[in-house]
Design a protein around this motif. Structure first.
Motif, PDB file in Angstrom:
ATOM      1  N   ILE A  24      51.698 -10.305 -22.020  1.00 60.96           N
ATOM      2  CA  ILE A  24      53.042  -9.744 -23.271  1.00 60.96           C
ATOM      3  C   ILE A  24      52.224  -8.456 -23.958  1.00 60.96           C
ATOM      4  CG2 ILE A  24      54.803  -9.656 -24.612  1.00 60.96           C
ATOM      5  CD1 ILE A  24      55.299 -11.822 -23.273  1.00 60.96           C
ATOM      6  N   LYS A  25      53.079  -7.008 -24.565  1.00 61.39           N
ATOM      7  CA  LYS A  25      51.860  -6.933 -25.080  1.00 61.39           C
ATOM      8  C   LYS A  25      52.721  -6.586 -26.619  1.00 61.39           C
ATOM      9  CE  LYS A  25      49.247  -4.204 -21.851  1.00 61.39           C
ATOM     10  NZ  LYS A  25      49.026  -2.743 -21.693  1.00 61.39           N
ATOM     11  N   GLY A 287      39.445  -8.646 -32.216  1.00 60.99           N
ATOM     12  CA  GLY A 287      39.577 -10.430 -32.247  1.00 60.99           C
ATOM     13  C   GLY A 287      40.504 -10.842 -30.943  1.00 60.99           C
ATOM     14  N   VAL A 288      40.088 -12.009 -30.544  1.00 64.23           N
ATOM     15  CA  VAL A 288      40.346 -13.521 -29.988  1.00 64.23           C
ATOM     16  C   VAL A 288      41.078 -15.114 -30.087  1.00 64.23           C
ATOM     17  CG1 VAL A 288      38.337 -13.182 -29.138  1.00 64.23           C
ATOM     18  CG2 VAL A 288      39.976 -13.766 -27.168  1.00 64.23           C
ATOM     19  N   MET A 299      43.649  -9.040 -30.093  1.00 62.00           N
ATOM     20  CA  MET A 299      43.370  -7.500 -30.793  1.00 62.00           C
ATOM     21  C   MET A 299      42.860  -6.288 -30.044  1.00 62.00           C
ATOM     22  SD  MET A 299      45.150  -6.542 -33.427  1.00 62.00           S
ATOM     23  CE  MET A 299      45.316  -4.787 -33.861  1.00 62.00           C
ATOM     24  N   GLU A 300      43.824  -5.475 -29.827  1.00 58.35           N
ATOM     25  CA  GLU A 300      43.045  -4.139 -29.493  1.00 58.35           C
ATOM     26  C   GLU A 300      43.523  -3.365 -30.357  1.00 58.35           C
ATOM     27  OE1 GLU A 300      44.209  -3.264 -25.750  1.00 58.35           O
ATOM     28  OE2 GLU A 300      44.958  -5.127 -24.662  1.00 58.35           O
ATOM     29  N   HIS A 307      47.825  -8.716 -27.650  1.00 63.52           N
ATOM     30  CA  HIS A 307      47.993  -8.747 -25.832  1.00 63.52           C
ATOM     31  C   HIS A 307      47.425  -9.855 -25.462  1.00 63.52           C
ATOM     32  CE1 HIS A 307      46.706  -6.260 -21.337  1.00 63.52           C
ATOM     33  NE2 HIS A 307      47.843  -7.317 -21.640  1.00 63.52           N
ATOM     34  N   LEU A 308      48.431 -10.615 -24.593  1.00 65.14           N
ATOM     35  CA  LEU A 308      48.126 -12.063 -24.554  1.00 65.14           C
ATOM     36  C   LEU A 308      48.613 -12.084 -23.203  1.00 65.14           C
ATOM     37  CD1 LEU A 308      49.146 -14.954 -26.105  1.00 65.14           C
ATOM     38  CD2 LEU A 308      51.343 -14.370 -25.208  1.00 65.14           C
ATOM     39  N   PHE A 309      47.964 -12.748 -23.381  1.00 66.20           N
ATOM     40  CA  PHE A 309      47.377 -12.709 -21.385  1.00 66.20           C
ATOM     41  C   PHE A 309      47.828 -15.054 -21.254  1.00 66.20           C
ATOM     42  CE2 PHE A 309      43.992  -9.658 -22.681  1.00 66.20           C
ATOM     43  CZ  PHE A 309      44.694  -8.903 -21.661  1.00 66.20           C
TER      44      PHE A 309
END
Length: 608
Positions: A24-25, A287-288, A299-300, A307-309
């Motif tokens: 998800i973005k 950030g991650v 955080m891009e 951006h959720l992986f």
């Protein structure tokens, strides 16, 4: 009623399960440096300090919508969350206080004055303790969350990242030096240890499962895995690209590292010490954070999106055999010090043997991304180990590797002085050389480097000694001793002498009594005294390590010599040049003191 509750629970579980499998973005309105995950009452939200908006955004991951935008009035850099009180604490480098935010009310309820900008925060909810780092003032603050009162602790260098264990041990990273991780007792405020790290340690994460810290080093481009107890071994894990921010999984096995400058996310196996995967992202990831189900959010900043992986599927033993790590290749030429190709030899790396071809060239293919130690063996030359860095999908060409000649140390009597980088260390080295020269006529004395750079004969060794760490955490000689012996063999040195100087100065802030009295006469309510800026309370400490290259062995306790000096000069205002002169006079006294100690101990006898 029960059926309705059951259906609600099932729907919630199903949505969470499906959600965890999707990528998800979520668009936001600006850049952010770090992110914080809040998982509470079956809700998952992200706290993001958006720099351009000067606001804290509260984002619901289920609806992918902004729940609240809380104005701060400053550029937020870091956010921490207290699950006991449902409060968030927000700080920034350009703001001298912390904002305390009630996430139920979605508003600021208090400010905590820290008198300096904040780079990082760490919180222990059980101990009601919050830690803040202040790089500009070289200190950290310990904040009691019950009283919201802070106490300051001075640091040896600017403090960057911080973390705090369940027991209350505070970890602080520094921006300089090989011992870049400081341990502080939160009860006594005592600095209990300084541990080894890489270069410019900008982030740190705790792995309490294995009682260790994982330190991100942006300049040396690696992770330092640092044991916090007696058991365990220090480990350096080379990265594929220059790192920015760090998160470690709950089981302590996996690290997620962003690389802002190369638009990548790296996934690292901390047990195997290798890069498992490199993911190309949109633009400038910072950030991650990791969620409980193993999914992770990045955080891009450049793309202004979250951006959720989905969680990484665990690898079975059979799958591990077929999954290859990210890899690249290294090429180069092996030469002697005269620049001629070395026509025979081998390179040992990762359990493999790579031949050196007749023209001195070599190619190491399929080398896992990250840093590796390569040992070069060639007939007629001493064994040499160098560090190389592989990048995924790239063939990197090294500068020529130069092998020094095979020389014995037994008949050498030279003494080389090697000052550290901090100011005045080269002055101490020169002064020591002059002090001992008259009584050491049987030795060749040389200053290997100074303020303007390395000497011509030492210049070739600068790449070899990059990020040199002479001592381990216990003050014993590290494995880098082998590199120093290569220098000794080539330059015919029996001894290497390392110097370091730490100096600080204060000011006489009382000012001129007549001038300040006149100001009050004409301006009765003038609130400030004009200081005269006379340098006083000058403090200088010198540390010298003497290394006998013939006798020293890895693991030996290092031979240390120390001296200190001080100057209480005040008086008329002095320019910076005058203060510099006072410091140099102190260093002359340091050199005299250490040289006298050497003479008393009969160091550097004529026979060596």
């Amino acid at each position: 009623m029960k059926k309705w509750l059951l259906s609600m629970v099932m729907c919630g579980w199903l949505s969470q399960s499906l959600f965890a499998q999707e990528e998800i973005k979520i668009s936001i309105l600006g850049e952010a440096d770090r992110i914080t995950v809040v998982e509470r009452l079956n809700q998952r939200t992200i706290l993001v300090g958006v720099i351009e908006e000067q606001a804290l955004f509260v984002i619901d991951l289920a609806t992918q919508a902004v729940q609240a935008k809380i104005a701060l009035g400053f550029e937020p850099l870091v956010v921490v969350y207290d699950p006991k009180t449902n409060l968030a604490y927000v700080g920034g480098v350009n703001n001298s206080s912390l904002a305390v935010i009630d996430l139920d009310k979605k508003e600021i309820i208090a400010d905590i004055d820290l008198k300096a900008g904040v780079y990082d925060l760490a919180l222990n909810s059980d101990l009601n303790l919050l830690v803040a780092t202040h790089p500009a003032s070289k200190r950290i603050s310990l904040i009691d969350l019950k009283t919201r009162q802070a106490r300051a602790i001075e640091m040896p260098q600017p403090a960057l990242a911080c973390a705090i264990t369940k027991a209350g041990l505070i970890l602080v990273t520094l921006n300089t030096g090989p011992l870049g991780l400081v341990l502080v007792d939160s009860t006594t405020s005592e600095q209990v240890a300084r541990l080894r790290s890489g270069s410019l340690s900008e982030d740190v994460a705790l792995d309490e499962v294995h009682n260790r810290a994982v330190v991100l080093n942006s300049v040396s481009e690696d992770l330092s895995v640092v044991p916090l107890g007696v058991a365990g071994k220090y480990r350096s894990i080379g990265l594929d690209w220059k790192p920015t921010r760090l998160a470690v999984s709950a089981d302590g096995k996996t690290a997620y590292v962003t690389s802002r400058d190369s638009d990548r996310l790296q996934i690292i196996d901390l047990d195997q010490g290798r890069v498992l995967k490199t993911i190309t992202l949109a633009r400038q990831p910072t950030g991650v954070a990791i969620l409980r189900d193993g999914s992770y959010v990045v955080m891009e900043a450049g793309a202004k999106i979250l951006h959720l992986f989905p969680a990484q599927l665990p690898l079975t033993s059979s799958a591990q055999k077929t999954v290859a790590p990210a890899s690249g290749a290294i090429s180069g030429v092996v030469r002697d010090l005269a620049g001629r190709p070395v026509a025979a030899g081998t390179l040992q790396v990762e359990g493999r043997t790579i031949p050196v071809l007749a023209d001195g060239s070599f190619l190491i293919a399929q080398l896992p991304a990250g840093h590796h130690e390569v040992t070069i063996r060639s007939p007629g030359f001493p064994e040499l180990t160098v560090t190389v860095q592989a990048r995924e999908g790239y063939i990197k060409n090294l500068e020529d590797i130069q092998l020094p000649p095979q020389l014995e140390l037994n008949n050498t009597t030279g003494i080389g002085f090697l000052p550290d980088a901090p100011l005045y260390s080269d002055v101490l080295a020169r002064q020591l050389l002059e002090q001992v020269k008259p009584r050491l006529k049987g030795h060749d004395l040389s200053l290997l480097t100074n303020a303007v750079g390395p000497s011509p004969e030492f210049k070739q060794f600068v790449p070899l000694l990059k990020d040199l760490s002479i001592l381990d955490r216990d003050g014993r000689l590290s494995a880098d001793l082998d590199k120093l012996k290569v220098v000794g063999r080539t330059l015919k040195l029996r001894y290497l002498i390392f110097t370091q100087v730490q100096s600080k100065r204060g000011y006489d802030t009382r000012g001129n009594a007549l001038l300040n009295g006149a100001l009050r006469l004409f301006i009765p309510f003038f609130p400030v005294e004009i200081p005269n800026f006379s340098p006083n309370q000058l403090r200088t400490q010198g540390l010298v390590i003497v290394l006998d290259l013939q006798k020293a062995r890895i693991g030996d306790l290092a031979t240390l010599w120390q001296a200190s000096s001080q100057d209480e000069t005040g008086g008329e205002p002095l320019f910076e040049e005058a203060a510099d002169g006072l410091f140099r006079q102190e260093i002359i006294r340091l050199a005299q003191d250490i040289a006298q100690q050497w003479q008393t101990k009969n160091l550097f006898t004529e026979k060596g």
